[in-house]
Design an enzyme around this catalytic site. Structure first.
Site, short mmCIF file in Angstrom:
data_model
loop_
_atom_site.label_atom_id
_atom_site.label_comp_id
_atom_site.label_asym_id
_atom_site.label_seq_id
_atom_site.Cartn_x
_atom_site.Cartn_y
_atom_site.Cartn_z
N ASP A 61 0.83 -1.21 0.00
CA ASP A 61 0.00 0.00 0.00
C ASP A 61 0.87 1.27 0.00
O ASP A 61 1.99 1.24 0.52
CB ASP A 61 -0.91 -0.03 1.24
N HIS A 77 2.64 3.43 -8.92
CA HIS A 77 2.51 2.00 -9.23
C HIS A 77 3.75 1.52 -9.98
O HIS A 77 4.23 0.40 -9.74
CB HIS A 77 1.25 1.73 -10.05
N LEU A 90 11.53 -20.37 -4.61
CA LEU A 90 10.59 -19.40 -4.04
C LEU A 90 9.26 -19.48 -4.80
O LEU A 90 9.25 -19.51 -6.03
CB LEU A 90 11.17 -17.98 -4.20
C1 FPP Z 1 -1.79 0.13 -3.44
O1 FPP Z 1 -1.40 1.48 -3.43
C2 FPP Z 1 -1.29 -0.55 -4.62
C3 FPP Z 1 -2.06 -1.09 -5.61
C4 FPP Z 1 -3.53 -1.07 -5.59
C5 FPP Z 1 -1.46 -1.69 -6.82
C6 FPP Z 1 -0.23 -2.49 -6.58
C7 FPP Z 1 0.34 -2.81 -7.88
C8 FPP Z 1 1.66 -2.82 -8.17
C9 FPP Z 1 2.74 -2.60 -7.19
C10 FPP Z 1 2.08 -3.05 -9.56
C11 FPP Z 1 1.98 -4.41 -10.17
C12 FPP Z 1 2.28 -5.59 -9.34
C13 FPP Z 1 3.08 -6.63 -9.71
C14 FPP Z 1 3.05 -7.87 -8.90
C15 FPP Z 1 4.01 -6.59 -10.85
P1 FPP Z 1 -2.51 2.60 -3.47
O2 FPP Z 1 -2.69 3.04 -4.86
O3 FPP Z 1 -3.76 2.12 -2.79
O4 FPP Z 1 -1.82 3.72 -2.62
P2 FPP Z 1 -2.57 4.84 -1.76
O5 FPP Z 1 -3.21 4.15 -0.60
O6 FPP Z 1 -1.44 5.72 -1.36
O7 FPP Z 1 -3.56 5.52 -2.67
#
Ligand code: FPP
Length: 251
Positions: A16, A33, A127
């Site tokens: 997050d 992201h 892994l």
């Molecule tokens: C949460 O941060 C993150 C996500 C909803 C997306 C996570 C995706 C990635 C890291 C990219 C792809 C993954 C892989 C496995 C290659 P948020 O956007 O909710 O952050 P915020 O709470 O600050 O808004």
């Protein structure tokens, strides 16, 4: 058996803070992201040397469909690019990739890339990397129960022990019991992630935003985990208890 740590740890991560990381820098959320993908790479590289055998990453929750469509598309695009570019490297490093979650709503191009990566890394043993995509733990439990109801009937279906046994088997077969659950970004919630599998997990929350999280932070989390005593509702292990003489007068 609650603990899978004999074969190495199962660490689950709620990644997050990407959006906030980007917004604080005056960047669009997708930049967060993108930076988050670099952290995924870093964590996967260092996990085996920290004793981690299984890593489950929450990449896209079923609730994330509520985000604006362009952001959803960007996340899927980044996942696809990651898989296309990294599958060979995952394989070279002995990492097996699998997706958990629903497969019927994600874009076909992403699904194809997931299936290719799963196939290419199927025999890797160092892994297990499980990426949760369109995942909801409640949905997973509900669908498991519905499937069971179709196949069992009569008195056996009325026994809670029967359902507990079968649910444990089915749900933990998908993800395995979680030893350590990490959430970055400062919130202290489980957000419908591996609810059954994390029944005895140690929880570790950090203020660090996901793009800023790295191998050092993962090591700190694992090290704190190894210092905690896991009792699974029982009494402390007698071998690690102070002797009666040293506890005299102690509370
Ligand atoms: C949460 O941060 C993150 C996500 C909803 C997306 C996570 C995706 C990635 C890291 C990219 C792809 C993954 C892989 C496995 C290659 P948020 O956007 O909710 O952050 P915020 O709470 O600050 O808004």
């Amino acid at each position: 058996m609650h603990n899978s740590s004999q074969n190495g740890l199962h660490v689950a991560i709620i990644m997050d803070g990407n959006g906030r990381w980007a917004t604080r820098r005056g960047l669009p959320r997708v930049a967060g992201h993108r930076a988050g993908v670099a952290t995924v790479r870093d964590v996967i590289e260092h996990a085996p040397e920290l004793g981690i055998r299984r890593l489950t990453l929450y990449a896209f929750s079923s609730d994330n469909w509520n985000r604006p469509a362009p952001e959803v598309q960007s996340i899927f695009w980044l996942m696809r690019a990651y898989l296309r570019l990294e599958t060979d490297r995952l394989r070279q490093r002995g990492a097996r990739l699998q997706a958990i979650g629903r497969r019927d709503r994600i874009p076909a191009a992403l699904l194809r890339e997931i299936e290719k990566a799963e196939f290419a890394t199927a025999d890797c043993k160092l892994l297990d990397v499980r990426v949760a995509v369109d995942y909801s733990s409640r949905d997973s439990i509900t669908r498991t129960v519905s499937a069971l109801k179709e196949t069992v009937s009569g008195s056996v279906a009325e026994s809670p022990d029967f359902f507990r046994g079968v649910l444990t088997k089915v749900l933990t077969a998908e993800s395995g019991n979680v030893d350590l659950l990490i959430r970055t970004g400062g919130e202290k919630r489980l957000s419908d992630f591996l609810l059954w599998e994390s029944a005895y997990a140690e929880l570790y929350f950090t203020e660090r935003m996901w793009p800023d999280f790295g191998a050092i932070d993962l090591e700190a989390a694992v090290s704190e985990f190894s210092e905690r005593q896991r009792r699974f509702g029982g009494l402390p292990n007698p071998a690690s208890q102070p002797t009666a003489s040293t506890t005299e007068g102690a509370r």
